[in-house]
Design a protein around this motif. Structure first.
Motif, mmCIF file in Angstrom:
data_model
loop_
_atom_site.group_PDB
_atom_site.id
_atom_site.type_symbol
_atom_site.label_atom_id
_atom_site.label_comp_id
_atom_site.label_asym_id
_atom_site.label_seq_id
_atom_site.Cartn_x
_atom_site.Cartn_y
_atom_site.Cartn_z
ATOM 1 N N SER A 72 0.831 -1.193 0.000
ATOM 2 C CA SER A 72 0.000 0.000 0.000
ATOM 3 C C SER A 72 0.872 1.252 0.000
ATOM 4 C CB SER A 72 -0.962 -0.030 1.183
ATOM 5 O OG SER A 72 -0.275 -0.386 2.338
ATOM 6 N N PRO A 73 0.291 2.389 -0.386
ATOM 7 C CA PRO A 73 1.081 3.616 -0.482
ATOM 8 C C PRO A 73 1.705 3.980 0.864
ATOM 9 C CG PRO A 73 -1.071 3.919 -1.481
ATOM 10 C CD PRO A 73 -1.096 2.594 -0.801
ATOM 11 N N GLY A 74 2.943 4.418 0.835
ATOM 12 C CA GLY A 74 3.603 4.886 2.043
ATOM 13 C C GLY A 74 4.212 3.790 2.886
ATOM 14 N N ILE A 75 4.152 2.559 2.417
ATOM 15 C CA ILE A 75 4.641 1.457 3.232
ATOM 16 C C ILE A 75 6.176 1.387 3.171
ATOM 17 C CG2 ILE A 75 4.669 -0.471 1.566
ATOM 18 C CD1 ILE A 75 2.855 -0.555 4.885
ATOM 19 N N GLY A 76 6.750 1.874 2.074
ATOM 20 C CA GLY A 76 8.210 1.877 1.960
ATOM 21 C C GLY A 76 8.762 1.152 0.747
ATOM 22 N N LYS A 77 7.934 0.988 -0.298
ATOM 23 C CA LYS A 77 8.402 0.292 -1.505
ATOM 24 C C LYS A 77 9.522 1.064 -2.181
ATOM 25 C CE LYS A 77 4.305 0.530 -3.353
ATOM 26 N NZ LYS A 77 3.665 1.261 -2.248
ATOM 27 N N SER A 78 9.317 2.370 -2.322
ATOM 28 C CA SER A 78 10.354 3.176 -2.984
ATOM 29 C C SER A 78 11.615 3.201 -2.140
ATOM 30 C CB SER A 78 9.851 4.599 -3.211
ATOM 31 O OG SER A 78 8.651 4.578 -3.942
ATOM 32 N N THR A 79 11.453 3.277 -0.834
ATOM 33 C CA THR A 79 12.614 3.298 0.049
ATOM 34 C C THR A 79 13.400 1.991 -0.079
ATOM 35 O OG1 THR A 79 11.328 4.641 1.581
ATOM 36 C CG2 THR A 79 13.347 3.676 2.430
ATOM 37 N N ARG A 101 14.675 11.648 -1.168
ATOM 38 C CA ARG A 101 14.565 10.420 -0.385
ATOM 39 C C ARG A 101 15.937 9.780 -0.237
ATOM 40 N NH1 ARG A 101 11.786 7.485 -3.346
ATOM 41 N NH2 ARG A 101 9.718 7.959 -2.585
ATOM 42 N N ARG A 128 18.336 10.661 2.441
ATOM 43 C CA ARG A 128 18.135 10.150 3.797
ATOM 44 C C ARG A 128 18.751 8.770 3.963
ATOM 45 N NH1 ARG A 128 11.783 11.081 4.874
ATOM 46 N NH2 ARG A 128 12.395 10.498 6.979
ATOM 47 N N LEU A 129 19.094 8.121 2.845
ATOM 48 C CA LEU A 129 19.578 6.737 2.892
ATOM 49 C C LEU A 129 21.100 6.702 2.866
ATOM 50 C CD1 LEU A 129 16.995 5.372 0.321
ATOM 51 C CD2 LEU A 129 16.758 5.518 2.804
ATOM 52 N N MET A 134 10.918 0.869 9.907
ATOM 53 C CA MET A 134 11.153 2.134 9.215
ATOM 54 C C MET A 134 11.724 3.114 10.224
ATOM 55 S SD MET A 134 11.050 3.777 6.389
ATOM 56 C CE MET A 134 9.885 3.443 5.071
ATOM 57 N N ARG A 135 12.921 3.613 9.923
ATOM 58 C CA ARG A 135 13.568 4.577 10.820
ATOM 59 C C ARG A 135 13.901 5.837 10.051
ATOM 60 N NH1 ARG A 135 17.639 1.389 14.026
ATOM 61 N NH2 ARG A 135 16.447 -0.212 15.108
ATOM 62 N N GLN A 136 14.643 6.714 10.683
ATOM 63 C CA GLN A 136 15.026 7.966 10.028
ATOM 64 C C GLN A 136 15.888 7.737 8.788
ATOM 65 O OE1 GLN A 136 14.432 11.053 9.648
ATOM 66 N NE2 GLN A 136 12.681 10.645 10.967
ATOM 67 N N GLY A 137 16.831 6.813 8.872
ATOM 68 C CA GLY A 137 17.735 6.589 7.743
ATOM 69 C C GLY A 137 17.277 5.480 6.812
ATOM 70 N N GLY A 138 15.966 5.228 6.741
ATOM 71 C CA GLY A 138 15.459 4.193 5.857
ATOM 72 C C GLY A 138 15.033 2.947 6.614
HETATM 73 P P1 TYD Z 1 8.035 5.355 0.476
HETATM 74 O O1 TYD Z 1 9.184 4.446 0.263
HETATM 75 O O2 TYD Z 1 7.957 6.540 -0.423
HETATM 76 O O3 TYD Z 1 6.683 4.513 0.353
HETATM 77 P P2 TYD Z 1 5.958 3.882 -0.946
HETATM 78 O O4 TYD Z 1 6.908 3.978 -2.094
HETATM 79 O O5 TYD Z 1 5.644 2.468 -0.570
HETATM 80 O O6 TYD Z 1 4.723 4.638 -1.173
HETATM 81 O O7 TYD Z 1 8.120 5.893 1.987
HETATM 82 C C1 TYD Z 1 7.224 5.574 2.978
HETATM 83 C C2 TYD Z 1 7.344 6.411 4.217
HETATM 84 O O8 TYD Z 1 8.551 6.180 4.891
HETATM 85 C C3 TYD Z 1 7.255 7.897 4.014
HETATM 86 O O9 TYD Z 1 6.071 8.337 4.631
HETATM 87 C C4 TYD Z 1 8.439 8.478 4.719
HETATM 88 C C5 TYD Z 1 8.992 7.352 5.520
HETATM 89 N N1 TYD Z 1 10.465 7.344 5.593
HETATM 90 C C6 TYD Z 1 11.094 7.282 6.822
HETATM 91 O O10 TYD Z 1 10.462 7.257 7.890
HETATM 92 N N2 TYD Z 1 12.474 7.235 6.873
HETATM 93 C C7 TYD Z 1 13.230 7.270 5.747
HETATM 94 O O11 TYD Z 1 14.464 7.227 5.821
HETATM 95 C C8 TYD Z 1 12.563 7.331 4.475
HETATM 96 C C9 TYD Z 1 13.350 7.364 3.192
HETATM 97 C C10 TYD Z 1 11.178 7.352 4.447
#
Ligand code: TYD
Ligand code: MG
Length: 433
Positions: free
Chosen positions: A69-76, A107, A110-111, A239-243
């Motif tokens: 789902s959106p915001g879960i961290g796929k892109s990260t 993004r 932050r990584l 999910m933390r500050q640095g990914g």
């Molecule tokens: P994202 O990977 O963009 O989700 P998706 O691609 O699945 O939609 O990022 C999801 C959330 O993670 C976003 O709300 C911000 C958070 N986040 C952190 O808490 N720490 C991080 O280092 C990064 C890169 C994102």
């Protein structure tokens, strides 16, 4: 309803090709033993949990669909994987149809440092993307997301069934021809189905699902299909500050956080080939509704209904009527448990909550499947579950007969309840309100 074109010229050519082949005697056949099969060389992503779920890393020329789902961290996750691969000296490409190159950069900042080395292309036109992939020739390419790319020859909107299928098929042809490992990111609807990309599940080699609750830090990566590995594996992230950070000591954390309160029990679960201890909590309270609530999180709702029925019929814990009770069951930490061994944990947690007393020796562990006649059934890998429980200091583990040394074995739910609940009463006179 969605309009789709009846077929392209390429389809016609393929069909004619098939007829032609038959007329000339077809392809010579070989026995499977004669088929050349080189061992697959895998490309490590440098993220241990991801590599494990993939079955050892990315396979060149394979297509992986990553849903969530959106915001879960796929892109990260994909940014981090590409960063590691680029850092190891391989060519990569990140195609973003959703975000601008600038947003992707923000993004990546932050990584880890190598995430900034990944070339990014913000584009939604399929032909432009294919041209770039062909000329740049990366080892690994991420398409984020497959629903945003558009094939100009088809009329449907991006993300429609026809478009998604065509986009994936064209990318696959190129990936197989050039041995490029491709990760297609796909969105998931609220009810958990891969929207649009569902049609891709047959096409791709591997389907990964990234799940968890957005408000909670834990994320779980599962393989729903994997032509190059097991589908039982799951990886846990935070999910933390640095990914995203791999959670390697999940059992220790969940056991440390487990309450010793009524309604709590620790489940010794199996996540694929790995044991995991998680706390299962239940709350039972009088309902104001005619139809009492049955609320679950991290479990299948039908599983709860089934266990409640068995508890009522064979365990003497009825929660249905006069007055009706709401029942809430939660797997703590946002983890999802999808295995039969969870039954006994649900039953013990609910029985303990209903009586308002903590289980004997709490926190205690358990696992086991419940049969419809009230029997406690054997589940896989009891020795690994017991070892994990022992490693984390759980001295009491309720388990089905035949589970082995160290378990408090029981062959029926009633027997397990009588051992686990204080005072040995198996039939509470009334549910504690
Ligand atoms: P994202 O990977 O963009 O989700 P998706 O691609 O699945 O939609 O990022 C999801 C959330 O993670 C976003 O709300 C911000 C958070 N986040 C952190 O808490 N720490 C991080 O280092 C990064 C890169 C994102
Ligand atoms: Mg994204």
């Amino acid at each position: 309803m969605e309009e789709r074109s009846a077929g392209t010229a390429a389809d016609g050519k393929r069909a004619r090709g098939r007829v032609g082949a038959r007329a000339t005697g077809g392809t010579p056949l070989v026995a499977l033993s004669q088929v050349a099969a080189a061992p697959v060389a895998r490309l490590q992503t440098g993220i241990g949990e991801l590599d494990r779920v993939l079955g050892g890393g990315l396979v060149p020329g394979s297509l992986v669909l990553l849903g969530g789902s959106p915001g879960i961290g796929k892109s990260t996750l994909t940014n981090m994987a590409l960063g590691n691969i680029a850092g190891a000296g391989h060519k990569t490409l990140y195609v973003s149809g959703e975000e601008s190159a600038e947003q992707v950069r923000l993004r990546a900042e932050r990584l880890q440092a190598s995430a900034l080395e990944v070339p990014v292309m913000a584009e939604t036109d399929l032909d432009a993307v294919l041209d770039t992939i062909a000329s740049h020739a990366p080892r690994v390419c991420v398409i984020d997301s497959v629903q945003t790319l558009r094939c100009g020859e088809l009329s449907g909107a991006p993300g429609s069934v026809g478009q998604v299928r065509e986009v994936a098929a064209r990318i696959m042809d190129l990936a197989k021809a050039r041995s490029i490992a491709v990760v297609l990111v796909g969105h998931v609807t609220k009810d958990g189905a891969l929207a649009g990309p569902r049609v891709l599940e047959h096409l791709v080699d591997c389907v990964l699902q990234f799940e968890g609750e957005r408000e909670r830090p834990y994320r779980e990566l599962r393989a729903l299909k994997n032509r190059f590995g097991s589908t039982n594996e799951a990886g846990l992230f935070e999910m933390r500050q640095g990914g995203l950070v791999e959670v390697l000591d999940a059992s220790a954390r969940f056991v440390a956080e487990a309450t010793h309160a009524p309604g709590s029990v620790v489940l010794a679960a199996m996540e694929g080939s790995r044991p995991l201890l998680v706390e299962v909590q239940a709350l039972v309270s009088p309902s104001e509704l005619e139809q009492p609530r049955r609320v679950v999180s991290g479990l299948d709702r039908n599983r709860l209904a089934l266990v409640l029925a068995i508890l009522g019929r064979h365990g003497g814990v009825g929660l249905g009527s006069h007055p009706p009770y709401d029942v809430f069951v939660n797997v703590v930490g946002g983890v999802r448990i999808d295995e039969p061994g969870v039954d006994l944990a649900i039953a013990l947690a609910v029985a303990s909550a209903a009586k308002g007393v903590a289980l004997n020796g709490s926190p205690c562990g358990c696992f086991g499947e419940l049969g419809l006649t009230g029997e406690l059934r054997w589940v896989g890998h009891p020795e690994r579950r017991l070892a994990e429980a022992a490693r984390h200091g759980l001295s009491v583990v309720h388990a089905p007969a035949g589970s082995g040394q160290g378990a408090h074995e029981a062959s029926t739910l009633r027997a397990a309840l009588s051992v686990a609940l204080p005072s040995g009463r198996t039939r509470p006179a009334s549910v504690a309100a």
